[in-house]
Design a protein around this motif. Structure first.
Motif, mmCIF file in Angstrom:
data_model
loop_
_atom_site.group_PDB
_atom_site.id
_atom_site.type_symbol
_atom_site.label_atom_id
_atom_site.label_comp_id
_atom_site.label_asym_id
_atom_site.label_seq_id
_atom_site.Cartn_x
_atom_site.Cartn_y
_atom_site.Cartn_z
ATOM 1 N N UNK A 70 70.100 46.002 -44.517
ATOM 2 C CA UNK A 70 70.335 44.738 -43.818
ATOM 3 C C UNK A 70 71.396 44.891 -42.742
ATOM 4 N N UNK A 71 72.458 45.651 -43.042
ATOM 5 C CA UNK A 71 73.501 45.861 -42.054
ATOM 6 C C UNK A 71 72.956 46.617 -40.851
ATOM 7 N N UNK A 72 72.164 47.651 -41.081
ATOM 8 C CA UNK A 72 71.590 48.414 -39.968
ATOM 9 C C UNK A 72 70.648 47.540 -39.141
ATOM 10 N N UNK A 73 69.860 46.716 -39.813
ATOM 11 C CA UNK A 73 68.948 45.813 -39.118
ATOM 12 C C UNK A 73 69.719 44.821 -38.253
ATOM 13 N N UNK A 74 70.744 44.212 -38.830
ATOM 14 C CA UNK A 74 71.542 43.239 -38.081
ATOM 15 C C UNK A 74 72.296 43.899 -36.933
ATOM 16 N N UNK A 75 72.733 45.131 -37.135
ATOM 17 C CA UNK A 75 73.428 45.845 -36.057
ATOM 18 C C UNK A 75 72.508 46.049 -34.863
ATOM 19 N N UNK A 76 71.258 46.419 -35.128
ATOM 20 C CA UNK A 76 70.303 46.589 -34.024
ATOM 21 C C UNK A 76 70.018 45.261 -33.344
ATOM 22 N N UNK A 77 69.926 44.192 -34.127
ATOM 23 C CA UNK A 77 69.677 42.882 -33.537
ATOM 24 C C UNK A 77 70.851 42.446 -32.659
ATOM 25 N N UNK A 78 72.069 42.687 -33.141
ATOM 26 C CA UNK A 78 73.256 42.272 -32.381
ATOM 27 C C UNK A 78 73.449 43.080 -31.108
ATOM 28 N N UNK A 79 72.909 44.274 -31.053
ATOM 29 C CA UNK A 79 73.017 45.065 -29.817
ATOM 30 C C UNK A 79 72.355 44.337 -28.654
ATOM 31 N N UNK A 80 71.283 43.610 -28.953
ATOM 32 C CA UNK A 80 70.523 42.971 -27.888
ATOM 33 C C UNK A 80 70.846 41.499 -27.708
ATOM 34 N N UNK A 81 71.220 40.824 -28.795
ATOM 35 C CA UNK A 81 71.446 39.382 -28.656
ATOM 36 C C UNK A 81 72.828 38.955 -29.127
ATOM 37 N N UNK A 82 73.714 39.903 -29.359
ATOM 38 C CA UNK A 82 75.062 39.579 -29.815
ATOM 39 C C UNK A 82 75.979 39.281 -28.652
ATOM 40 N N UNK A 83 77.262 39.154 -28.942
ATOM 41 C CA UNK A 83 78.225 38.863 -27.879
ATOM 42 C C UNK A 83 78.293 40.008 -26.866
ATOM 43 N N UNK A 84 78.311 39.652 -25.609
ATOM 44 C CA UNK A 84 78.365 40.651 -24.552
ATOM 45 C C UNK A 84 79.795 40.983 -24.168
ATOM 46 N N UNK A 85 79.950 41.938 -23.289
ATOM 47 C CA UNK A 85 81.297 42.312 -22.865
ATOM 48 C C UNK A 85 81.954 41.200 -22.058
ATOM 49 N N UNK A 86 83.264 41.146 -22.151
ATOM 50 C CA UNK A 86 84.024 40.144 -21.406
ATOM 51 C C UNK A 86 84.047 40.511 -19.924
ATOM 52 N N UNK A 87 84.215 39.497 -19.110
ATOM 53 C CA UNK A 87 84.313 39.725 -17.673
ATOM 54 C C UNK A 87 85.559 39.025 -17.149
ATOM 55 N N UNK A 88 86.035 39.479 -16.038
ATOM 56 C CA UNK A 88 87.184 38.841 -15.419
ATOM 57 C C UNK A 88 88.477 39.579 -15.704
ATOM 58 N N UNK A 89 89.578 38.859 -15.539
ATOM 59 C CA UNK A 89 90.903 39.464 -15.651
ATOM 60 C C UNK A 89 91.225 39.924 -17.072
ATOM 61 N N UNK A 90 90.634 39.303 -18.074
ATOM 62 C CA UNK A 90 90.950 39.649 -19.459
ATOM 63 C C UNK A 90 89.869 40.494 -20.116
ATOM 64 N N UNK B 217 83.412 51.494 -24.479
ATOM 65 C CA UNK B 217 83.374 52.635 -25.387
ATOM 66 C C UNK B 217 83.385 52.214 -26.850
ATOM 67 N N UNK B 218 84.124 51.161 -27.189
ATOM 68 C CA UNK B 218 84.312 50.794 -28.578
ATOM 69 C C UNK B 218 83.534 49.551 -29.005
ATOM 70 N N UNK B 219 82.663 49.057 -28.145
ATOM 71 C CA UNK B 219 81.906 47.858 -28.493
ATOM 72 C C UNK B 219 80.959 48.104 -29.664
ATOM 73 N N UNK B 220 80.487 49.338 -29.858
ATOM 74 C CA UNK B 220 79.586 49.624 -30.977
ATOM 75 C C UNK B 220 80.297 49.453 -32.317
ATOM 76 N N UNK B 221 81.603 49.760 -32.366
ATOM 77 C CA UNK B 221 82.359 49.568 -33.602
ATOM 78 C C UNK B 221 82.452 48.081 -33.955
ATOM 79 N N UNK B 222 82.691 47.259 -32.940
ATOM 80 C CA UNK B 222 82.782 45.821 -33.168
ATOM 81 C C UNK B 222 81.425 45.262 -33.598
ATOM 82 N N UNK B 223 80.364 45.753 -32.987
ATOM 83 C CA UNK B 223 79.023 45.318 -33.369
ATOM 84 C C UNK B 223 78.730 45.694 -34.812
ATOM 85 N N UNK B 224 79.129 46.905 -35.222
ATOM 86 C CA UNK B 224 78.914 47.353 -36.607
ATOM 87 C C UNK B 224 79.689 46.474 -37.585
ATOM 88 N N UNK B 225 80.911 46.106 -37.234
ATOM 89 C CA UNK B 225 81.711 45.241 -38.103
ATOM 90 C C UNK B 225 81.105 43.845 -38.205
#
Length: 81
Positions: A24-44, A52-60
């Protein structure tokens, strides 16, 4: 000097619930890669480090969701066994 032979112990099979949670975790990780939170934009934004480390956050995120959700993988695995 006495050398004892190494006797492999019987490996314990992981329970179907543990395997289902990992699946289930692996399945959800693949789903979140495509429809999960995207990278931040702007000054912050996190810049290159965030990329580089967004995959770790997606796994968590997937691990936390897998703990709280029951997608029914355990029941499907037990039905096939």
């Amino acid at each position: 000097m006495q050398i004892e032979p190494i006797i492999p112990t019987a490996a314990q099979k992981p329970s179907s619930v543990a395997v289902a949670n990992q699946l289930e975790q692996a399945f959800l990780e693949e789903m979140l890669k495509y429809c999960g939170p995207g990278p931040s934009e702007g000054a912050f934004s996190g810049g290159a480090g965030e990329e580089q480390f967004s995959s770790f956050l997606t796994r968590e995120h997937a691990g936390l969701l897998a703990e709280r959700l029951d997608l029914g993988f355990a029941a499907m695995l037990e039905g096939r066994a």
